[in-house]
Design an enzyme around this catalytic site. Structure first.
Site, short mmCIF file in Angstrom:
data_model
loop_
_atom_site.label_atom_id
_atom_site.label_comp_id
_atom_site.label_asym_id
_atom_site.label_seq_id
_atom_site.Cartn_x
_atom_site.Cartn_y
_atom_site.Cartn_z
N HIS A 17 0.96 -1.32 -0.16
CA HIS A 17 -0.04 0.08 -0.09
C HIS A 17 0.87 1.21 0.02
CE1 HIS A 17 -3.18 -2.53 2.45
NE2 HIS A 17 -3.49 -2.24 1.32
N ARG A 90 -2.17 -6.15 -8.18
CA ARG A 90 -1.10 -7.12 -7.94
C ARG A 90 -1.14 -8.12 -8.93
NH1 ARG A 90 -3.49 -7.76 -2.09
NH2 ARG A 90 -5.16 -7.27 -3.20
P1 ADP Z 1 -9.82 -3.41 -0.26
O1 ADP Z 1 -10.53 -3.92 0.82
O2 ADP Z 1 -10.26 -2.30 -1.03
O3 ADP Z 1 -9.36 -4.35 -1.05
P2 ADP Z 1 -7.00 -3.18 0.58
O4 ADP Z 1 -6.63 -2.55 1.93
O5 ADP Z 1 -7.11 -4.64 0.57
O6 ADP Z 1 -8.44 -2.70 0.43
O7 ADP Z 1 -6.62 -2.70 -0.65
C1 ADP Z 1 -6.58 -1.51 -1.18
C2 ADP Z 1 -6.02 -1.26 -2.41
O8 ADP Z 1 -4.69 -1.65 -2.49
C3 ADP Z 1 -6.70 -2.16 -3.62
O9 ADP Z 1 -6.83 -1.50 -4.67
C4 ADP Z 1 -5.63 -3.41 -3.58
O10 ADP Z 1 -5.58 -3.91 -4.86
C5 ADP Z 1 -4.24 -2.59 -3.48
N1 ADP Z 1 -3.28 -3.34 -2.72
C6 ADP Z 1 -3.13 -4.13 -1.80
N2 ADP Z 1 -2.13 -4.45 -1.41
C7 ADP Z 1 -1.41 -4.14 -2.52
C8 ADP Z 1 0.09 -4.60 -2.72
N3 ADP Z 1 0.74 -5.33 -2.29
N4 ADP Z 1 0.52 -4.01 -4.09
C9 ADP Z 1 -0.22 -2.87 -4.78
N5 ADP Z 1 -1.61 -2.89 -4.67
C10 ADP Z 1 -1.91 -3.46 -3.38
#
Ligand code: ADP
Length: 164
Positions: A17, A90
């Site tokens: 993130h 991802r």
């Molecule tokens: P949500 O419940 O909306 O999926 P997350 O906190 O899991 O919330 O993720 C928020 C965003 O960050 C989503 O677009 C997710 O794909 C992206 N994301 C999560 N982990 C990663 C990562 N390791 N690399 C890139 N993007 C990520």
């Protein structure tokens, strides 16, 4: 003023993130990281705790705001008068859902464009749920999350599993 909203659960924020946050902050004048209040997901951290942690780990980024919201990300983006919604991609498994959401959101709010940042390779496997799983079983999560999150998870788990 180019403004973007990066919505998510951030339960907790990971290095994946944070990488998306740093890169997208460079693309816009103002980035709003929006923490979703979602009771259905039974979060480890409260929204207030997630906001606090995010503020701490992004304190060196000048054009950022951390907010919380409930409901639809697209409605929140409209309320903020943002032109962009940022999402991270991802793997192919993210793609199907994200494309569906982006298409739906475009119909609801054509003035807000969804922008995808592909993950940096070293974080491609990383998710908040994996981090929680590893931490729950006593594994080392320091390579997956910023330092304040390591401490926050340790104290959260200690609260949940009081020593006998
Ligand atoms: P949500 O419940 O909306 O999926 P997350 O906190 O899991 O919330 O993720 C928020 C965003 O960050 C989503 O677009 C997710 O794909 C992206 N994301 C999560 N982990 C990663 C990562 N390791 N690399 C890139 N993007 C990520």
């Amino acid at each position: 003023m180019k403004r973007a909203v990066y919505p998510g659960s951030f339960d907790p924020v990971t290095l994946g993130h944070l990488d998306v946050i740093k890169r997208s902050a460079k693309l816009v004048d103002e980035l709003i990281v929006a923490v979703l209040q979602n009771n259905k997901k039974n979060p480890l951290f409260s929204v207030e705790e997630r906001v606090k942690i995010l503020k701490e780990v992004t304190k060196d980024i000048s054009n950022i705001r951390i907010e919380s919201f409930s409901g639809l990300s697209i409605d929140f983006a409209q309320r903020c008068e943002a032109g962009f919604l940022v999402r991270g991609l991802r793997a192919i498994t993210d793609f199907d859902y994200e494309l569906q959401m982006a298409q739906t959101n475009r119909i609801m709010a054509p003035e807000v464009d969804t922008v995808f940042l592909t993950t940096s390779l070293e974080y491609a496997y990383l998710s908040s749920s994996t981090v929680k799983e590893v931490a729950f079983y006593g594994g080392d999560i320091s390579k997956f999350v910023p330092e304040p999150v390591v401490r926050a998870i340790e104290s959260k788990l200690a609260e949940r599993q009081p020593m006998k």
